[in-house]
Write a protein that holds these residues in place. Structure first.
Motif, mmCIF file in Angstrom:
data_model
loop_
_atom_site.group_PDB
_atom_site.id
_atom_site.type_symbol
_atom_site.label_atom_id
_atom_site.label_comp_id
_atom_site.label_asym_id
_atom_site.label_seq_id
_atom_site.Cartn_x
_atom_site.Cartn_y
_atom_site.Cartn_z
ATOM 1 N N ASP A 12 1.167 -1.093 0.270
ATOM 2 C CA ASP A 12 0.379 0.136 -0.323
ATOM 3 C C ASP A 12 0.999 1.230 0.042
ATOM 4 O O ASP A 12 0.845 2.069 0.615
ATOM 5 C CB ASP A 12 -1.030 0.074 1.520
ATOM 6 N N ALA A 13 1.855 1.371 -0.867
ATOM 7 C CA ALA A 13 2.503 2.748 -0.580
ATOM 8 C C ALA A 13 1.890 3.417 -1.784
ATOM 9 O O ALA A 13 3.042 4.825 -0.850
ATOM 10 C CB ALA A 13 4.119 1.746 -1.707
ATOM 11 N N PHE A 14 1.508 3.124 -2.454
ATOM 12 C CA PHE A 14 0.850 4.450 -3.243
ATOM 13 C C PHE A 14 -0.394 5.411 -2.515
ATOM 14 O O PHE A 14 -0.260 6.319 -1.759
ATOM 15 C CB PHE A 14 -0.446 3.934 -4.404
ATOM 16 N N ALA A 15 -1.184 4.701 -0.885
ATOM 17 C CA ALA A 15 -2.056 5.174 -0.395
ATOM 18 C C ALA A 15 -1.118 5.854 0.806
ATOM 19 O O ALA A 15 -1.421 6.633 0.997
ATOM 20 C CB ALA A 15 -2.781 3.675 0.227
ATOM 21 N N VAL A 16 0.117 5.746 0.961
ATOM 22 C CA VAL A 16 0.930 5.787 2.625
ATOM 23 C C VAL A 16 1.186 7.130 1.270
ATOM 24 O O VAL A 16 1.167 8.670 2.318
ATOM 25 C CB VAL A 16 1.745 5.224 2.846
ATOM 26 N N HIS A 17 2.058 7.762 1.023
ATOM 27 C CA HIS A 17 3.213 7.849 0.241
ATOM 28 C C HIS A 17 2.865 8.867 -0.667
ATOM 29 O O HIS A 17 2.771 10.202 -1.462
ATOM 30 C CB HIS A 17 4.268 7.854 -0.426
ATOM 31 N N GLY A 18 1.979 8.502 -1.793
ATOM 32 C CA GLY A 18 0.910 8.782 -3.290
ATOM 33 C C GLY A 18 -0.626 9.925 -2.410
ATOM 34 O O GLY A 18 -0.600 11.217 -2.168
ATOM 35 N N ALA A 19 -0.655 8.898 -2.372
ATOM 36 C CA ALA A 19 -2.369 10.057 -1.794
ATOM 37 C C ALA A 19 -1.940 10.862 -0.411
ATOM 38 O O ALA A 19 -2.868 11.823 0.050
ATOM 39 C CB ALA A 19 -3.513 8.988 -1.136
ATOM 40 N N CYS A 20 -1.876 9.579 1.112
ATOM 41 C CA CYS A 20 -1.803 10.990 2.345
ATOM 42 C C CYS A 20 -0.705 11.715 1.696
ATOM 43 O O CYS A 20 -0.435 12.908 2.127
ATOM 44 C CB CYS A 20 -1.371 10.235 3.172
ATOM 45 N N GLY A 21 0.429 12.378 0.842
ATOM 46 C CA GLY A 21 1.539 12.759 1.006
ATOM 47 C C GLY A 21 0.914 14.151 -0.259
ATOM 48 O O GLY A 21 0.355 15.198 0.312
ATOM 49 N N ALA A 22 -0.613 13.490 -1.114
ATOM 50 C CA ALA A 22 -0.657 14.718 -1.557
ATOM 51 C C ALA A 22 -1.488 15.465 -0.829
ATOM 52 O O ALA A 22 -2.327 16.677 -0.650
ATOM 53 C CB ALA A 22 -1.737 14.371 -2.951
ATOM 54 N N TRP A 23 -2.941 14.932 0.154
ATOM 55 C CA TRP A 23 -3.415 15.505 0.584
ATOM 56 C C TRP A 23 -2.788 16.264 1.427
ATOM 57 O O TRP A 23 -3.252 17.921 2.320
ATOM 58 C CB TRP A 23 -4.153 14.169 1.610
ATOM 59 N N GLY A 24 -2.042 15.792 2.422
ATOM 60 C CA GLY A 24 -0.759 16.682 3.053
ATOM 61 C C GLY A 24 -0.147 18.177 2.450
ATOM 62 O O GLY A 24 -0.536 19.182 2.731
#
Length: 119
Positions: A12-24
């Motif tokens: 789940d690297a996209f969920a952690v780094h991609g989506a959460c990074g974009a939200w941040g």
């Protein structure tokens, strides 16, 4: 989206780094409290951009637009370099483990020595 595109993401690297990074990145502009909703503080602390009393009006919407654009630029940069790196590896057949190893499982075949978990 990851499942529909048939992308294997077991960690789940996209969920952690991609989506959460974009939200941040977007949340940094959305929750920029300080002088008021029409102003943007950014790294200025509680002082608005332009400095009181010359605060730049509606800088908040400009900052939100810039942060959304940053998310798209980061996604494009990451996708471009990923394609540059992984497309030749895929064409060369180096991204997939052999069928025998997939049948037994990568943990058992490659990552678990016989005595690793014996007590």
């Amino acid at each position: 989206a990851v499942l529909r595109l048939c992308i294997d993401d077991p960690l789940d690297a996209f969920a952690v780094h991609g989506a959460c990074g974009a939200w941040g990145v977007i949340a940094a502009a959305l929750f920029d409290f300080g002088t008021g909703i029409n102003f943007f503080n950014g790294f200025s602390g509680w002082d608005c951009v332009g400095g009181a009393p010359n605060c730049t009006a509606y800088a908040w919407s400009q900052a939100l637009t810039a942060n959304v654009l940053e998310v798209f630029c980061i996604a494009g940069w990451s996708a471009g370099w990923s394609l540059f790196l992984f497309l030749p590896l895929r064409v060369a057949g180096l991204l997939r483990a052999p069928d025998e190893i997939q049948d037994t499982g990568m943990d058992h075949a490659k990552h678990s020595p016989t005595g690793a978990y014996s007590m």
